[in-house]
Design an enzyme around this catalytic site. Structure first.
Site, short mmCIF file in Angstrom:
data_model
loop_
_atom_site.label_atom_id
_atom_site.label_comp_id
_atom_site.label_asym_id
_atom_site.label_seq_id
_atom_site.Cartn_x
_atom_site.Cartn_y
_atom_site.Cartn_z
N PRO A 17 38.61 39.36 41.04
CG PRO A 17 40.21 37.85 41.79
CD PRO A 17 39.72 38.54 40.56
CG MET A 18 38.17 43.69 43.24
SD MET A 18 37.41 45.23 42.67
CE MET A 18 35.98 44.57 41.78
CD GLN A 71 43.11 36.40 43.28
OE1 GLN A 71 42.82 37.14 44.21
NE2 GLN A 71 43.61 36.87 42.13
CB CYS A 101 47.51 40.63 47.43
SG CYS A 101 46.77 41.67 48.72
N GLY A 202 45.12 47.00 35.52
CA GLY A 202 45.74 48.25 35.91
C GLY A 202 45.06 49.42 35.24
CG ASP A 203 45.30 53.07 36.22
OD1 ASP A 203 44.94 52.77 37.38
OD2 ASP A 203 46.21 53.87 35.99
#
Length: 328
Positions: A17-18, A71, A101, A202-203
């Site tokens: 989710p962004m 989320q 966040c 992460g990456d």
């Protein structure tokens, strides 16, 4: 296969989710390239409980868009409870609670990664959420608040005891934000401490980095965020690389342009032309990463307001390319 509570998935690659990114057009596009489980944008519990109009738009989904997760972001139990009453009216397949966040205004309210400072409070909220939810509940955490308080094992254990069915972990502290080095070691240690699935983030920007995450942490799945922006091909690429070790050929400029035109069209159809073009503009620069001689066109794109004009800019960018220097 990946089982999160009663949710059974064929893929261990998940679209994160962004905020401002994972809207309906973006999710539909990524599903075409191999994404199975996607999430709507992160939703604030206060906004949900007040049935904010914009939040209602963010919660939109199509009946064929499954599986789909939501989320929630919050820290006040009364608003979390109200939000749960609203969310339970929707046909989501999984509910994630955000304790990761790092944004300052979020943390100042005690939300997101601010909850990492108080595992007991987070555990209490999660118990309530797990009891009220009609679907499996997960939580997203970070490795810790800063380098002096890396408490992911403690937090994850509390979350597991609270009744969640899975844990998402970003391998950076809140102080790092999205910079610095991902801590694969702490993710591995958290995985060893849990009986429920651990999904790492992460990456995850390339097939090689996805495989590194799997190999070095033993995680059950990875969640892809920035790596999917302007690059829906990443799902197919990771799947192929983890199975065979082969790197797929990158799409040609014309293939990228065709997907951009389709994405733009979906944005316009969903939001209307003016708003749809404005929303697509933030994806435009992501799609043309590695394109040469497009600086002027990139600058022009920021002022475009119509679909035909944007289509023209997209095609011009593709026509200028002889070689793409891909740098995720």
């Amino acid at each position: 296969m990946l089982d999160i509570g009663t949710l059974k998935l064929k893929s261990n690659l998940i679209l994160a989710p962004m905020a401002g990114v994972t809207d309906f057009p973006f999710r539909v596009l990524n599903r075409r390239f191999g994404c199975e489980l996607a999430f709507v944008e992160m939703i604030n519990c206060r906004s949900v409980s007040y049935k904010n109009k914009h939040t209602q738009e963010m919660l939109f989904s199509h009946k064929d868009e499954r599986p789909l997760g939501v989320q929630l972001l919050g820290c006040e139990e009364k608003f979390v409870q109200r939000a749960m009453d609203v969310i339970n009216e929707y046909a989501f397949d999984i509910l994630d609670f955000n304790a990761a966040c790092p944004v300052k205004k979020v943390v100042r309210r005690g939300e997101g990664s601010g909850l990492l400072k108080d595992p007991g409070k987070l555990s209490g909220i999660l118990k309530m959420v797990a009891e009220k939810a009609k679907v499996p509940v997960t939580v997203k955490i970070r490795s810790g608040w800063d380098k002096d308080s890396v408490n992911a094992i403690e937090v994850a254990s509390c979350c597991q005891d609270a009744g969640v069915s899975g844990i998402f972990i970003h391998g950076r502290t809140r102080a790092q934000g999205y910079s610095g080095i991902v801590d694969y070691r702490i993710i591995k240690e958290v995985k060893k401490a849990l009986k429920i699935p651990l999904i790492a983030s992460g990456d995850i920007l390339s097939p090689q980095l996805a495989k590194k995450m799997f190999d070095e942490t033993g995680c059950d799945a990875v969640i892809i965020a920035r790596g999917a922006m302007g690059n829906p091909w990443i799902f197919k690429e990771i799947t192929e690389f983890t199975k065979s070790g082969k790197i797929m050929d990158r799409p040609t400029p014309q293939q990228i342009a065709q997907v951009m035109i389709e994405h733009l069209g979906m944005c316009v159809d969903f939001y209307g032309e003016r708003k749809g073009v404005a929303i697509f503009r933030k994806f435009f620069s992501r799609y043309i990463r590695g394109f040469r001689k497009v600086r002027r066109l990139r600058e022009l794109s920021s002022r475009i307001k119509t679909r035909p004009e944007m289509n023209e800019i997209i095609q011009k960018c593709a026509d200028l390319q002889q070689k793409i220097i891909w740098n995720p």
